[in-house]
Scaffold this motif. Sequence first.
Motif, mmCIF file in Angstrom:
data_model
loop_
_atom_site.group_PDB
_atom_site.id
_atom_site.type_symbol
_atom_site.label_atom_id
_atom_site.label_comp_id
_atom_site.label_asym_id
_atom_site.label_seq_id
_atom_site.Cartn_x
_atom_site.Cartn_y
_atom_site.Cartn_z
ATOM 1 N N ARG A 149 -3.107 -4.937 -4.059
ATOM 2 C CA ARG A 149 -2.125 -4.788 -2.972
ATOM 3 C C ARG A 149 -0.998 -3.880 -3.456
ATOM 4 O O ARG A 149 -0.774 -3.738 -4.654
ATOM 5 C CB ARG A 149 -1.500 -6.138 -2.598
ATOM 6 C CG ARG A 149 -2.468 -7.202 -2.127
ATOM 7 C CD ARG A 149 -3.026 -6.955 -0.734
ATOM 8 N NE ARG A 149 -3.873 -8.071 -0.300
ATOM 9 C CZ ARG A 149 -5.179 -8.181 -0.592
ATOM 10 N NH1 ARG A 149 -5.792 -7.241 -1.294
ATOM 11 N NH2 ARG A 149 -5.871 -9.229 -0.164
ATOM 12 N N SER A 150 -0.277 -3.337 -2.486
ATOM 13 C CA SER A 150 0.876 -2.487 -2.805
ATOM 14 C C SER A 150 2.168 -3.291 -2.683
ATOM 15 O O SER A 150 2.300 -4.088 -1.749
ATOM 16 C CB SER A 150 0.953 -1.320 -1.819
ATOM 17 O OG SER A 150 -0.220 -0.541 -1.889
ATOM 18 N N TYR A 151 3.121 -3.054 -3.580
ATOM 19 C CA TYR A 151 4.449 -3.674 -3.473
ATOM 20 C C TYR A 151 5.524 -2.632 -3.764
ATOM 21 O O TYR A 151 5.468 -1.939 -4.788
ATOM 22 C CB TYR A 151 4.570 -4.895 -4.406
ATOM 23 C CG TYR A 151 3.679 -6.014 -3.912
ATOM 24 C CD1 TYR A 151 4.023 -6.740 -2.777
ATOM 25 C CD2 TYR A 151 2.458 -6.278 -4.523
ATOM 26 C CE1 TYR A 151 3.176 -7.727 -2.264
ATOM 27 C CE2 TYR A 151 1.602 -7.264 -4.023
ATOM 28 C CZ TYR A 151 1.977 -7.979 -2.884
ATOM 29 O OH TYR A 151 1.132 -8.935 -2.364
ATOM 30 N N SER A 211 -0.310 -12.586 -2.452
ATOM 31 C CA SER A 211 1.079 -13.093 -2.442
ATOM 32 C C SER A 211 1.117 -14.566 -2.835
ATOM 33 O O SER A 211 2.030 -15.002 -3.541
ATOM 34 C CB SER A 211 1.746 -12.859 -1.083
ATOM 35 O OG SER A 211 1.074 -13.548 -0.058
#
Length: 246
Positions: A54-56, A81
């Motif tokens: 995932r991107s953060y 998450s």
Amino acid sequence: MEKIQWQIARVKAIVQETPHVKTFTLHLPQWIPHLPGQHYDLRLTAEDGYQAERSYSIASPPEKTGEIDLTVELIEDGEVSSYLHEGIEPGDPLEVRGPIGGYFVWKDNMANEPLLLIAGGSGVVPLMAMLRHRAKIGAANPTTLLFSVRTADDAIYRDELEQLAKQDSQFELILTFTRKAPPGWTGYQRRVDQAMLTDVLKRFASHPNGFVCGPTLLVEQVANTLSDLGLPSTKIRTERFGPTGT
Ligand SMILES: Cc1cc2nc3c(=O)[nH]c(=O)nc-3n(C[C@H](O)[C@H](O)[C@H](O)COP(=O)(O)OP(=O)(O)OC[C@H]3O[C@@H](n4cnc5c(N)ncnc54)[C@H](O)[C@@H]3O)c2cc1C
């Protein structure tokens, strides 16, 4: 362009920002200065080799060297998450690569131009990096953050944002509560709409650089409305975090 390599970061600290949001400070062996608005990819690998990526967005400014802050909202049934919220402790390793992204970024050559930031929920994260960097470089460009949150409990970084607004007469924080406003609240209490954006745009003497980030629905509606209100599309940059609305 050379591909950015994966590296093993170490979790240095974890801060509970709101009941559903935590900030993870990661120490990076190969830290590269980032532009505010950029993100990192994070990859989890299970024992059987299954991977989830995932991107953060980076919440910290590039002035914070050697480490980055990632602020993650806990999504119900969210694979990555929920693991970050429930399975990660200070000292743990995390695989990341970045910084990534060249479009949704606030560059120093924009520091003399007015700035309009619009966020829904955790969409405030990359905008916070812009505000923190803007404060570090002492920019005095007229800047407004319109921040849509469900309740007072969901307003990530609220104390810091209010403090910034107090210290800097060129920065205005506008909150809107979409589910429940705090007692005595006299400001906006609805989703971001055309009337609100009209009011906000009136504050600027010339077209601001617009950055809109958050749930997909909010981002699309806000970007379309800003365009209908005459903000040129070249001035509107968007980042979509996920499928739902606030
Ligand atoms: C460039 C970029 C930057 C991002 N930066 C951040 C950031 O700084 N902080 C942050 O918290 N998130 C950020 N996101 C979102 C993040 O990448 C994940 O999508 C999010 O954490 C959900 O992943 P998950 O594995 O927990 O949920 P998943 O297992 O992927 O999804 C579980 C369920 O939740 C839904 N869902 C997925 N994402 C969201 C969402 N954002 N909101 C509501 N429902 C959702 C899915 O449709 C699914 O039904 C960013 C996304 C992008 C593309």
